[in-house]
Design an enzyme around this catalytic site. Structure first.
Site, mmCIF file in Angstrom:
data_model
loop_
_atom_site.group_PDB
_atom_site.id
_atom_site.type_symbol
_atom_site.label_atom_id
_atom_site.label_comp_id
_atom_site.label_asym_id
_atom_site.label_seq_id
_atom_site.Cartn_x
_atom_site.Cartn_y
_atom_site.Cartn_z
ATOM 1 N N HIS A 153 3.577 29.247 10.846
ATOM 2 C CA HIS A 153 2.115 29.388 10.936
ATOM 3 C C HIS A 153 1.381 28.081 11.201
ATOM 4 O O HIS A 153 0.172 28.095 11.468
ATOM 5 C CB HIS A 153 1.569 30.081 9.681
ATOM 6 N N ASP A 177 -2.385 37.638 5.897
ATOM 7 C CA ASP A 177 -1.337 36.782 5.341
ATOM 8 C C ASP A 177 -1.223 37.051 3.835
ATOM 9 O O ASP A 177 -2.207 37.433 3.200
ATOM 10 C CB ASP A 177 -1.755 35.310 5.573
ATOM 11 N N HIS A 237 -0.589 34.497 2.141
ATOM 12 C CA HIS A 237 -0.996 33.147 1.741
ATOM 13 C C HIS A 237 -2.298 32.748 2.420
ATOM 14 O O HIS A 237 -2.617 33.278 3.493
ATOM 15 C CB HIS A 237 0.094 32.138 2.138
ATOM 16 N N ASP A 268 -2.942 29.509 3.342
ATOM 17 C CA ASP A 268 -2.626 28.427 4.290
ATOM 18 C C ASP A 268 -3.795 27.471 4.482
ATOM 19 O O ASP A 268 -4.057 26.993 5.586
ATOM 20 C CB ASP A 268 -2.174 29.014 5.640
ATOM 21 N N HIS A 321 2.815 24.414 7.437
ATOM 22 C CA HIS A 321 2.438 25.829 7.635
ATOM 23 C C HIS A 321 1.580 26.362 6.495
ATOM 24 O O HIS A 321 1.018 27.453 6.624
ATOM 25 C CB HIS A 321 3.668 26.725 7.882
ATOM 26 N N ASP A 352 0.293 36.718 10.036
ATOM 27 C CA ASP A 352 1.549 36.241 9.453
ATOM 28 C C ASP A 352 2.313 37.482 8.996
ATOM 29 O O ASP A 352 1.804 38.266 8.194
ATOM 30 C CB ASP A 352 1.212 35.332 8.263
ATOM 31 N N ASP A 408 4.434 37.923 6.934
ATOM 32 C CA ASP A 408 4.651 38.040 5.487
ATOM 33 C C ASP A 408 3.478 38.705 4.764
ATOM 34 O O ASP A 408 3.546 38.945 3.556
ATOM 35 C CB ASP A 408 5.060 36.703 4.851
ATOM 36 N N GLU A 441 5.859 33.655 11.791
ATOM 37 C CA GLU A 441 6.719 33.659 10.594
ATOM 38 C C GLU A 441 7.807 34.732 10.589
ATOM 39 O O GLU A 441 8.417 34.990 9.543
ATOM 40 C CB GLU A 441 5.886 33.718 9.303
HETATM 41 N N1 LIG Z 1 2.545 30.342 6.563
HETATM 42 C C1 LIG Z 1 3.134 30.493 5.388
HETATM 43 N N2 LIG Z 1 4.093 31.375 5.229
HETATM 44 N N3 LIG Z 1 2.724 29.699 4.396
HETATM 45 C C2 LIG Z 1 3.273 29.683 3.074
HETATM 46 C C3 LIG Z 1 2.615 28.614 2.250
HETATM 47 C C4 LIG Z 1 3.159 28.519 0.865
HETATM 48 C C5 LIG Z 1 2.494 27.510 -0.027
HETATM 49 N N4 LIG Z 1 1.143 27.877 -0.334
HETATM 50 C C6 LIG Z 1 2.523 26.130 0.592
HETATM 51 O O1 LIG Z 1 1.498 25.571 0.865
HETATM 52 O O2 LIG Z 1 3.573 25.565 0.811
HETATM 53 MN MN LIG Z 2 0.758 32.061 6.976
HETATM 54 MN MN LIG Z 3 2.312 33.698 4.689
#
Ligand SMILES: NC(=[NH2+])NCCC[C@H](N)C(=O)O
Ligand SMILES: [Mn+2]
Ligand SMILES: [Mn+2]
Length: 326
Positions: free
Chosen positions: A114, A142, A144, A146, A159, A248, A250, A293
């Site tokens: 990402h 997502d 998350h 991010d 990411h 994303d 996920d 992702e």
């Molecule tokens: N694009 C993603 N899957 N990001 C996951 C981030 C996980 C966590 N918040 C980090 O900053 O490392």
């Molecule tokens: Mn993401």
């Molecule tokens: Mn994510």
């Protein structure tokens, strides 16, 4: 195009898609996410867009590896891992996306992790400003947020930071470390809306609150249902705003998309994900889509789980580009 399809009113060539295949994994530590674009393409995604949805595809059919951009040494900087590589790759990507968007095409970017959204959003934002004098909105789907800054991130993985950079919440002067991002590339945080959040770091929660950023978590989806959540998300953006959808995989529950680097249980069903994409398509405001992702090499039962995830990714993209059930 199919008659049921909605042509985006912000595109001068709505039948045309600029495809950018980004074989890049440097925004996080697990290899394999760079193989996603070729896996998605081999499973027939682009052929379907061409033959079933009748789009005209532009851009390279080969996957960009950006090997020429990887510096000999790339030590951490402000806690970021691979900062020089990610900066150089996203800068190049921003130019690729920009050149398609400038032509009035829809842009489809297949990641990659990402972190690449730094490049895709920067490219779309700049092109839409130049072409229409308008700001874009971003729908970020997502698990998350991010939106870590280099200082709030525990992992140092970029990411987890793209939203902070592309909105100017994380600032950096050095051109080799994202200093190339200028005001024309930037996203206004009140044009940003999240859907699907369920794993947000403490520092990110502070940032979301301090900036009044609109976010719909899985709690909101349980409470209101996906239909009302999407309605509220679109109302927040306003119905006359060009939309960049950054999806994303996920965001989906690992049941539907197990092959991804940072899976989090309790996510969207595939139907809910498809519904978000269908709804965004129906606005007629979509100008760019990222799918990121997907990591085919992360799966307990490699082939079956990877195939499920790839199939889910293809479905999301087709829905965003106008495939409808009837
Ligand atoms: N694009 C993603 N899957 N990001 C996951 C981030 C996980 C966590 N918040 C980090 O900053 O490392
Ligand atoms: Mn993401
Ligand atoms: Mn994510």
């Amino acid at each position: 195009m199919n008659t049921s399809m909605v042509k985006s009113k912000f595109l001068s060539n709505p039948e045309d898609i600029g495809v950018v295949a980004v074989g890049f994994s440097g925004g996080q530590g697990k290899s394999g996410v760079d193989a996603a674009p070729s896996a998605l393409i081999e499973s027939g995604l682009l052929a379907q867009l061409q033959n079933e949805l009748n789009y005209k595809l532009h851009g390279d059919d080969k996957v960009n590896a950006y090997n020429d951009l990887v510096p000999k040494e790339d030590p951490p900087y402000r806690n970021m891992k691979n900062p020089g590589t990610v900066s150089a790759v996203t800068q190049r990507l921003s130019e690729q996306v920009y050149s398609h968007a400038k032509e009035g095409r829809m842009v489809l970017t297949l990641g990659g992790d990402h972190s690449i959204a730094i490049g895709t959003i920067a490219g779309t934002a700049k092109a839409i400003r130049e072409r229409l004098g308008r700001e874009i909105a971003v729908i970020w789907v997502d698990a998350h947020a991010d939106i870590n800054t280099p200082e709030t991130s525990d992992s140092g993985n970029i990411h987890g930071m793209p939203v902070a950079f592309v909105s100017g919440l994380a600032k950096e002067e050095k051109p080799e470390y994202f200093g190339w991002l200028k005001s024309e590339h930037m996203l206004n945080v009140n044009k940003l809306v999240y859907i699907g959040l369920r794993d947000v770091d403490a520092g990110e929660k502070k940032i979301l609150r301090a900036n009044g950023i609109k976010a719909f978590s899985m709690f909101d989806i349980d409470r209101y249902g996906i239909g009302r959540v999407v309605e509220m998300a679109l109302a927040h953006i306003g119905n006359d705003t060009p939309i960049h959808l950054s999806f994303d995989v996920d965001a989906l529950d690992p049941m539907w998309a197990p092959s991804t680097g940072t899976p989090v249980r309790g996510g969207l069903t595939l139907r809910e994900g498809d519904f978000i994409c269908e709804s965004v398509h129906l606005t007629g405001n979509l100008v760019a889509v990222d799918l990121v992702e997907v990591n085919p090499s992360l799966a307990a039962d490699r082939e079956a789980e990877a195939n499920e995830t790839i199939r889910a990714g293809c479905s999301l993209v087709r829905c965003a580009l106008g495939e409808s059930l009837l």
